[in-house]
Write a protein that holds these residues in place. Structure first.
Motif, PDB file in Angstrom:
ATOM      1  N   VAL A 264       0.887  -1.158   0.000  1.00 34.30           N
ATOM      2  CA  VAL A 264       0.000   0.000   0.000  1.00 34.30           C
ATOM      3  C   VAL A 264       0.923   1.205   0.000  1.00 34.30           C
ATOM      4  O   VAL A 264       1.969   1.186   0.654  1.00 34.30           O
ATOM      5  CB  VAL A 264      -0.893   0.023   1.259  1.00 34.30           C
ATOM      6  CG1 VAL A 264      -1.819   1.223   1.236  1.00 34.30           C
ATOM      7  CG2 VAL A 264      -1.669  -1.257   1.398  1.00 34.30           C
ATOM      8  N   TYR A 265       0.562   2.242  -0.722  1.00 29.42           N
ATOM      9  CA  TYR A 265       1.443   3.401  -0.802  1.00 29.42           C
ATOM     10  C   TYR A 265       0.641   4.688  -0.803  1.00 29.42           C
ATOM     11  O   TYR A 265      -0.543   4.706  -1.138  1.00 29.42           O
ATOM     12  CB  TYR A 265       2.323   3.321  -2.057  1.00 29.42           C
ATOM     13  CG  TYR A 265       1.556   3.314  -3.364  1.00 29.42           C
ATOM     14  CD1 TYR A 265       1.343   4.497  -4.067  1.00 29.42           C
ATOM     15  CD2 TYR A 265       1.046   2.136  -3.892  1.00 29.42           C
ATOM     16  CE1 TYR A 265       0.641   4.497  -5.256  1.00 29.42           C
ATOM     17  CE2 TYR A 265       0.355   2.130  -5.078  1.00 29.42           C
ATOM     18  CZ  TYR A 265       0.150   3.310  -5.767  1.00 29.42           C
ATOM     19  OH  TYR A 265      -0.547   3.306  -6.937  1.00 29.42           O
ATOM     20  N   ILE A 266       1.323   5.761  -0.405  1.00 32.25           N
ATOM     21  CA  ILE A 266       0.734   7.096  -0.462  1.00 32.25           C
ATOM     22  C   ILE A 266       1.666   7.982  -1.271  1.00 32.25           C
ATOM     23  O   ILE A 266       2.867   8.056  -0.998  1.00 32.25           O
ATOM     24  CB  ILE A 266       0.526   7.707   0.934  1.00 32.25           C
ATOM     25  CG1 ILE A 266      -0.404   6.834   1.783  1.00 32.25           C
ATOM     26  CG2 ILE A 266      -0.045   9.130   0.813  1.00 32.25           C
ATOM     27  CD1 ILE A 266      -0.604   7.330   3.219  1.00 32.25           C
ATOM     28  N   LEU A 267       1.089   8.641  -2.270  1.00 33.32           N
ATOM     29  CA  LEU A 267       1.788   9.647  -3.056  1.00 33.32           C
ATOM     30  C   LEU A 267       1.261  11.011  -2.629  1.00 33.32           C
ATOM     31  O   LEU A 267       0.103  11.136  -2.230  1.00 33.32           O
ATOM     32  CB  LEU A 267       1.509   9.468  -4.554  1.00 33.32           C
ATOM     33  CG  LEU A 267       1.882   8.145  -5.200  1.00 33.32           C
ATOM     34  CD1 LEU A 267       1.469   8.150  -6.676  1.00 33.32           C
ATOM     35  CD2 LEU A 267       3.363   7.878  -5.075  1.00 33.32           C
ATOM     36  N   ALA A 268       2.103  12.028  -2.738  1.00 32.99           N
ATOM     37  CA  ALA A 268       1.702  13.398  -2.410  1.00 32.99           C
ATOM     38  C   ALA A 268       2.199  14.352  -3.482  1.00 32.99           C
ATOM     39  O   ALA A 268       3.229  14.108  -4.118  1.00 32.99           O
ATOM     40  CB  ALA A 268       2.268  13.798  -1.053  1.00 32.99           C
TER      41      ALA A 268
ATOM     42  N   GLY B 207      -2.811   4.071  -2.970  1.00 33.24           N
ATOM     43  CA  GLY B 207      -2.959   2.990  -3.927  1.00 33.24           C
ATOM     44  C   GLY B 207      -2.399   1.685  -3.390  1.00 33.24           C
ATOM     45  O   GLY B 207      -1.802   1.639  -2.315  1.00 33.24           O
ATOM     46  N   VAL B 208      -2.598   0.630  -4.172  1.00 29.92           N
ATOM     47  CA  VAL B 208      -2.096  -0.694  -3.821  1.00 29.92           C
ATOM     48  C   VAL B 208      -1.498  -1.310  -5.079  1.00 29.92           C
ATOM     49  O   VAL B 208      -1.976  -1.059  -6.188  1.00 29.92           O
ATOM     50  CB  VAL B 208      -3.217  -1.579  -3.223  1.00 29.92           C
ATOM     51  CG1 VAL B 208      -4.302  -1.876  -4.230  1.00 29.92           C
ATOM     52  CG2 VAL B 208      -2.670  -2.864  -2.639  1.00 29.92           C
ATOM     53  N   THR B 209      -0.432  -2.077  -4.911  1.00 29.68           N
ATOM     54  CA  THR B 209       0.245  -2.682  -6.059  1.00 29.68           C
ATOM     55  C   THR B 209       1.050  -3.890  -5.612  1.00 29.68           C
ATOM     56  O   THR B 209       1.328  -4.051  -4.421  1.00 29.68           O
ATOM     57  CB  THR B 209       1.191  -1.653  -6.729  1.00 29.68           C
ATOM     58  OG1 THR B 209       1.762  -2.238  -7.893  1.00 29.68           O
ATOM     59  CG2 THR B 209       2.291  -1.212  -5.795  1.00 29.68           C
ATOM     60  N   SER B 210       1.450  -4.698  -6.570  1.00 26.72           N
ATOM     61  CA  SER B 210       2.360  -5.811  -6.276  1.00 26.72           C
ATOM     62  C   SER B 210       3.782  -5.486  -6.729  1.00 26.72           C
ATOM     63  O   SER B 210       4.696  -6.259  -6.490  1.00 26.72           O
ATOM     64  CB  SER B 210       1.870  -7.092  -6.953  1.00 26.72           C
ATOM     65  OG  SER B 210       1.881  -6.938  -8.352  1.00 26.72           O
ATOM     66  N   ASN B 211       3.968  -4.339  -7.389  1.00 24.89           N
ATOM     67  CA  ASN B 211       5.292  -3.926  -7.845  1.00 24.89           C
ATOM     68  C   ASN B 211       5.413  -2.414  -7.650  1.00 24.89           C
ATOM     69  O   ASN B 211       5.099  -1.634  -8.553  1.00 24.89           O
ATOM     70  CB  ASN B 211       5.495  -4.310  -9.311  1.00 24.89           C
ATOM     71  CG  ASN B 211       6.907  -4.050  -9.780  1.00 24.89           C
ATOM     72  OD1 ASN B 211       7.624  -3.222  -9.240  1.00 24.89           O
ATOM     73  ND2 ASN B 211       7.308  -4.768 -10.818  1.00 24.89           N
TER      74      ASN B 211
END
Length: 96
Positions: A6-10, A20-24
């Protein structure tokens, strides 16, 4: 290598956030930065990786993403600042 995250962009410190969520993670953030993914992050220039969290399974990562998206903004800012108080872009430190 696949690793559910899980990640947060700003857009900037205390700016617009995207969860967002991703496998890479490195490939996904690269896609956001280059505009390959049209939509919110391209429109609002949200490209700085400020927080991420690895998970054992994609199902767990998706559940966490949904949880974070329901959180109040001040809670999201706190989770970022607990691990990244200067809002440094973490993308360059990722193993690719």
């Amino acid at each position: 290598m696949k690793e559910p995250c899980v990640y947060i962009l700003a857009s900037r410190r205390n700016g617009t956030l995207y969860i967002g969520v991703t496998s890479n993670l490195s490939a996904r953030v690269h896609d956001h930065r280059t505009g390959i993914i049209p939509g919110f992050t391209s429109r609002y220039h949200v490209h700085r990786l400020v927080w991420f969290e690895a998970h054992e399974t994609m199902e767990a990562a998706i559940l966490r993403e949904k949880q974070l998206k329901r959180w109040r903004r001040d809670w999201k800012l706190r989770v970022i600042e607990n691990t990244n108080p200067e809002w440094v872009d973490l993308f360059d430190g990722l193993a690719r």
